[in-house]
Design a protein around this motif. Structure first.
Motif, PDB file in Angstrom:
ATOM      1  N   LEU A  69       0.810  -1.224   0.000  1.00  0.00           N
ATOM      2  CA  LEU A  69       0.000   0.000   0.000  1.00  0.00           C
ATOM      3  C   LEU A  69       0.844   1.276   0.000  1.00  0.00           C
ATOM      4  N   MET A  70       2.127   1.180   0.322  1.00  0.00           N
ATOM      5  CA  MET A  70       2.934   2.388   0.476  1.00  0.00           C
ATOM      6  C   MET A  70       3.097   3.178  -0.816  1.00  0.00           C
ATOM      7  N   LEU A  71       3.366   2.531  -1.936  1.00  0.00           N
ATOM      8  CA  LEU A  71       3.529   3.268  -3.187  1.00  0.00           C
ATOM      9  C   LEU A  71       2.210   3.884  -3.648  1.00  0.00           C
ATOM     10  N   PRO A  72       1.091   3.135  -3.666  1.00  0.00           N
ATOM     11  CA  PRO A  72      -0.175   3.798  -4.038  1.00  0.00           C
ATOM     12  C   PRO A  72      -0.514   4.967  -3.105  1.00  0.00           C
ATOM     13  N   LEU A  73      -0.204   4.839  -1.836  1.00  0.00           N
ATOM     14  CA  LEU A  73      -0.461   5.920  -0.892  1.00  0.00           C
ATOM     15  C   LEU A  73       0.381   7.142  -1.239  1.00  0.00           C
ATOM     16  N   LEU A  74       1.663   6.949  -1.495  1.00  0.00           N
ATOM     17  CA  LEU A  74       2.524   8.080  -1.832  1.00  0.00           C
ATOM     18  C   LEU A  74       2.060   8.737  -3.133  1.00  0.00           C
ATOM     19  N   LYS A  75       1.620   7.929  -4.097  1.00  0.00           N
ATOM     20  CA  LYS A  75       1.102   8.484  -5.357  1.00  0.00           C
ATOM     21  C   LYS A  75      -0.149   9.320  -5.113  1.00  0.00           C
ATOM     22  N   VAL A  76      -1.037   8.846  -4.267  1.00  0.00           N
ATOM     23  CA  VAL A  76      -2.245   9.597  -3.937  1.00  0.00           C
ATOM     24  C   VAL A  76      -1.868  10.932  -3.291  1.00  0.00           C
ATOM     25  N   MET A  77      -0.874  10.906  -2.436  1.00  0.00           N
ATOM     26  CA  MET A  77      -0.442  12.119  -1.740  1.00  0.00           C
ATOM     27  C   MET A  77       0.352  13.040  -2.662  1.00  0.00           C
ATOM     28  N   GLY A  78       0.768  12.541  -3.813  1.00  0.00           N
ATOM     29  CA  GLY A  78       1.573  13.304  -4.759  1.00  0.00           C
ATOM     30  C   GLY A  78       0.891  14.559  -5.282  1.00  0.00           C
ATOM     31  N   SER A  79      -0.403  14.663  -5.121  1.00  0.00           N
ATOM     32  CA  SER A  79      -1.122  15.866  -5.565  1.00  0.00           C
ATOM     33  C   SER A  79      -0.701  17.085  -4.742  1.00  0.00           C
TER      34      SER A  79
ATOM     35  N   LYS B 275       7.517   8.099   9.121  1.00  0.00           N
ATOM     36  CA  LYS B 275       8.784   7.927   9.831  1.00  0.00           C
ATOM     37  C   LYS B 275       9.985   8.078   8.900  1.00  0.00           C
ATOM     38  N   ALA B 276       9.791   7.807   7.598  1.00  0.00           N
ATOM     39  CA  ALA B 276      10.865   7.984   6.616  1.00  0.00           C
ATOM     40  C   ALA B 276      10.902   9.421   6.095  1.00  0.00           C
ATOM     41  N   CYS B 277       9.984  10.266   6.577  1.00  0.00           N
ATOM     42  CA  CYS B 277       9.872  11.672   6.180  1.00  0.00           C
ATOM     43  C   CYS B 277       9.444  11.851   4.731  1.00  0.00           C
ATOM     44  N   LEU B 278       8.713  10.887   4.192  1.00  0.00           N
ATOM     45  CA  LEU B 278       8.121  11.043   2.867  1.00  0.00           C
ATOM     46  C   LEU B 278       6.767  11.730   2.990  1.00  0.00           C
ATOM     47  N   LEU B 279       6.171  11.639   4.164  1.00  0.00           N
ATOM     48  CA  LEU B 279       4.951  12.364   4.504  1.00  0.00           C
ATOM     49  C   LEU B 279       5.234  13.202   5.735  1.00  0.00           C
TER      50      LEU B 279
ATOM     51  N   ALA C 176      -3.730  13.570  12.513  1.00  0.00           N
ATOM     52  CA  ALA C 176      -4.521  12.782  11.557  1.00  0.00           C
ATOM     53  C   ALA C 176      -4.612  13.417  10.178  1.00  0.00           C
ATOM     54  N   PHE C 177      -3.770  14.401   9.867  1.00  0.00           N
ATOM     55  CA  PHE C 177      -3.717  15.007   8.537  1.00  0.00           C
ATOM     56  C   PHE C 177      -2.281  14.975   8.041  1.00  0.00           C
ATOM     57  N   TYR C 178      -2.111  14.668   6.758  1.00  0.00           N
ATOM     58  CA  TYR C 178      -0.781  14.510   6.189  1.00  0.00           C
ATOM     59  C   TYR C 178      -0.653  15.244   4.866  1.00  0.00           C
ATOM     60  N   ASN C 179       0.597  15.579   4.522  1.00  0.00           N
ATOM     61  CA  ASN C 179       1.002  16.132   3.229  1.00  0.00           C
ATOM     62  C   ASN C 179       2.214  15.353   2.763  1.00  0.00           C
ATOM     63  N   ILE C 180       2.475  15.384   1.479  1.00  0.00           N
ATOM     64  CA  ILE C 180       3.715  14.816   0.969  1.00  0.00           C
ATOM     65  C   ILE C 180       4.839  15.820   1.212  1.00  0.00           C
ATOM     66  N   THR C 181       6.028  15.327   1.485  1.00  0.00           N
ATOM     67  CA  THR C 181       7.193  16.194   1.691  1.00  0.00           C
ATOM     68  C   THR C 181       7.950  16.329   0.375  1.00  0.00           C
ATOM     69  N   GLU C 182       8.950  17.193   0.375  1.00  0.00           N
ATOM     70  CA  GLU C 182       9.807  17.331  -0.815  1.00  0.00           C
ATOM     71  C   GLU C 182      10.531  16.015  -1.097  1.00  0.00           C
ATOM     72  N   ILE C 183      10.915  15.323  -0.045  1.00  0.00           N
ATOM     73  CA  ILE C 183      11.575  14.015  -0.219  1.00  0.00           C
ATOM     74  C   ILE C 183      10.599  13.040  -0.885  1.00  0.00           C
TER      75      ILE C 183
END
Length: 178
Positions: free
Chosen positions: A21-31, A80-84, A90-97
């Protein structure tokens, strides 16, 4: 046949493992939009075309929804990897990393991939005492080289550590979310 995107096959419906689920999640957050836990879960489930039967499965303890549990783990690992980042509870954004990772078009993101990020390693290797050493005392006493060093494959220890942490987090989320 189990199909990991939650589509009915000849057998039961399978909810993807949290690492899947991690890659689809990061892609969703990519917006770049801030999303709540619920919005992220809905977006990933929609992206993977998961059906209601898969989304309604519960863990064997029947206390927690399987998909929510696994999404919680995926969110935690990416955070924890600082990708989010978490601007508020309970709210998240994607980071530059995280954006940079998406630009590299990875085929998958798993715990081994996240090991390349120092903050993730600090999370896994934290000396806070929550994770006891994986080296039993008989190893430290009996399997020493001539130089007095322990002769153990560090990669094997790494995989055991990931397995223990993953299982610990799953138990944590079982008790936390439901």
């Amino acid at each position: 046949m189990n199909i990991s995107n939650g589509v009915q096959g000849a057998g039961k419906i399978d909810v993807p493992q949290f690492q899947t689920l991690m890659l689809p999640l990061l892609k969703v957050m990519g917006s770049g939009h801030e999303m709540s836990n619920i919005q992220m879960r809905y977006a990933v489930a929609n992206n993977l075309e998961m059906n209601a039967e898969a989304l309604n499965q519960h863990l064997p303890t029947e206390q927690q929804n399987t998909f929510n549990n696994r999404m919680g783990l995926a969110i935690t690992f990416l955070y924890k990897a600082c990708l989010l980042k978490r601007p508020r509870r309970a709210f998240y954004n994607i980071t530059e990393i995280g954006k940079q990772v998406l630009l590299e078009h990875p085929v998958e993101i798993d715990a081994e991939f996240l090991r390349s990020y120092d903050n993730f390693n600090k999370f896994l290797d934290s000396p806070s005492g929550e994770h006891e050493s994986l080296l039993p005392t008989y190893i430290t006493n009996k399997q020493l080289t001539k130089e007095g060093e322990i002769n153990i494959n560090p990669r094997k220890i790494h995989h055991l550590r990931l397995k223990i942490i993953t299982q610990t987090l799953q138990v944590y989320y079982i008790n936390l979310i439901d």
